[in-house]
Design an enzyme around this catalytic site. Sequence first.
Site, PDB file in Angstrom:
ATOM      1  CB  SER A  67      -3.326  40.976  40.101  1.00  0.00           C
ATOM      2  OG  SER A  67      -2.223  40.225  40.537  1.00  0.00           O
ATOM      3  CG  ASN A  68       2.087  40.039  38.783  1.00  0.00           C
ATOM      4  OD1 ASN A  68       2.875  40.802  39.337  1.00  0.00           O
ATOM      5  ND2 ASN A  68       1.712  38.889  39.315  1.00  0.00           N
ATOM      6  NE  ARG A 104       3.646  22.121  24.075  1.00  0.00           N
ATOM      7  CZ  ARG A 104       4.542  21.704  24.953  1.00  0.00           C
ATOM      8  NH1 ARG A 104       4.911  22.508  25.914  1.00  0.00           N
ATOM      9  NH2 ARG A 104       5.062  20.512  24.889  1.00  0.00           N
ATOM     10  CG  MET A 146      -1.220  29.169  34.577  1.00  0.00           C
ATOM     11  SD  MET A 146       0.047  29.377  35.834  1.00  0.00           S
ATOM     12  CE  MET A 146      -0.094  27.801  36.658  1.00  0.00           C
ATOM     13  CB  ILE A 184       5.786  24.451  29.293  1.00  0.00           C
ATOM     14  CG1 ILE A 184       5.564  24.217  30.796  1.00  0.00           C
ATOM     15  CG2 ILE A 184       7.261  24.292  28.927  1.00  0.00           C
ATOM     16  CD1 ILE A 184       5.796  22.801  31.243  1.00  0.00           C
ATOM     17  CG  ASN A 220       7.674  33.262  34.628  1.00  0.00           C
ATOM     18  OD1 ASN A 220       6.509  33.640  34.502  1.00  0.00           O
ATOM     19  ND2 ASN A 220       7.987  32.204  35.369  1.00  0.00           N
ATOM     20  CG  HIS A 240       8.063  30.878  40.288  1.00  0.00           C
ATOM     21  ND1 HIS A 240       7.137  30.008  39.733  1.00  0.00           N
ATOM     22  CD2 HIS A 240       8.505  30.275  41.413  1.00  0.00           C
ATOM     23  CE1 HIS A 240       7.054  28.933  40.486  1.00  0.00           C
ATOM     24  NE2 HIS A 240       7.863  29.066  41.517  1.00  0.00           N
ATOM     25  CG  ASP A 271       9.190  28.252  37.224  1.00  0.00           C
ATOM     26  OD1 ASP A 271       8.926  29.220  36.487  1.00  0.00           O
ATOM     27  OD2 ASP A 271       8.302  27.559  37.746  1.00  0.00           O
ATOM     28  CD  GLU A 284       3.745  37.216  42.373  1.00  0.00           C
ATOM     29  OE1 GLU A 284       3.254  37.323  41.241  1.00  0.00           O
ATOM     30  OE2 GLU A 284       3.449  36.267  43.125  1.00  0.00           O
TER      31      GLU A 284
HETATM   32  C1  GRF Z   1       1.423  35.073  40.352  1.00  0.00           C
HETATM   33  O1  GRF Z   1       1.559  34.597  41.647  1.00  0.00           O
HETATM   34  C2  GRF Z   1       2.648  34.772  39.537  1.00  0.00           C
HETATM   35  O2  GRF Z   1       3.818  34.787  40.283  1.00  0.00           O
HETATM   36  C3  GRF Z   1       2.381  33.383  39.042  1.00  0.00           C
HETATM   37  O3  GRF Z   1       1.002  33.350  38.781  1.00  0.00           O
HETATM   38  C4  GRF Z   1       0.344  34.316  39.576  1.00  0.00           C
HETATM   39  C5  GRF Z   1      -0.408  35.194  38.647  1.00  0.00           C
HETATM   40  O4  GRF Z   1      -1.197  36.121  39.313  1.00  0.00           O
HETATM   41  N1  GRF Z   1       3.229  33.056  37.924  1.00  0.00           N
HETATM   42  P1  GRF Z   1      -1.915  37.274  38.487  1.00  0.00           P
HETATM   43  O5  GRF Z   1      -2.662  36.582  37.365  1.00  0.00           O
HETATM   44  O6  GRF Z   1      -0.854  38.186  37.981  1.00  0.00           O
HETATM   45  O7  GRF Z   1      -2.832  37.936  39.444  1.00  0.00           O
END
Ligand code: GRF
Length: 213
Positions: free
Chosen positions: A13-14, A62, A87, A89, A104, A106, A142, A171
């Site tokens: 979604s971001n 990796r 997700m 590192i 990033n 968070h 983080d 966010e």
């Molecule tokens: C968000 O809460 C972000 O802060 C975290 O993972 C989530 C990702 O959400 N790192 P989306 O995939 O952007 O909907």
Amino acid sequence: MKNFAILISGRGSNMENLLRCYQRGELLARPVVVLSNTPKAPGLERAERYSIPTYAISWKNRERAESAAIEICQKFQVQFVVLAGFMKILTPLFLEHFPHKIINIHPSLLPAFPGKDAVKRALEYGVRFSGCTTHFVSAEVDRGPIILQALVPVWEEDTVETLARRILRQEHRILPKTVNLYSADALELCHGRIVRIFWDRLPVFYRKGCRRP
Ligand code: GRF
């Protein structure tokens, strides 16, 4: 205009919010490629609707994965990277390729609740306020220099879902703003980890609605 890559692992979604902002002319940088560490990320399908190239790279090895990601970034002349729900590192291999050029988002007020399940842990801890943070990525998860934060109150009736939803709204506000500040060269790192923000370097149009956090 700087080119950037978006790395995702999940729903995206971001990522979609950034793509939408770009379409609306609200972004000072150009998203040029979306990378995922899994073909199963629902965000990949979302990205395809915006006709942006997408790649799913297996992260089983990796080093190989990061080399492939770097190669793709080079192909698209990527100047900086946004981790939007990514997700994995990143190792020094990738980090050193993009020094202070990886952002990033968070879902907590760092340095509280770094790592996984941040919303759940904040709720279980009983905090009255949580929120979200954008930061530069460093080797420690983080813990990189903080760019922007937004505060979200925690209500007694909150569940992980309701709180996460309210945090997500913030966010979607601070990540594009961070991308714009970075793109306008308005972020300067002092004393190793303090980020100084030069708001006046952000063109007036992009400053609209940009409240100082
Ligand atoms: C968000 O809460 C972000 O802060 C975290 O993972 C989530 C990702 O959400 N790192 P989306 O995939 O952007 O909907």
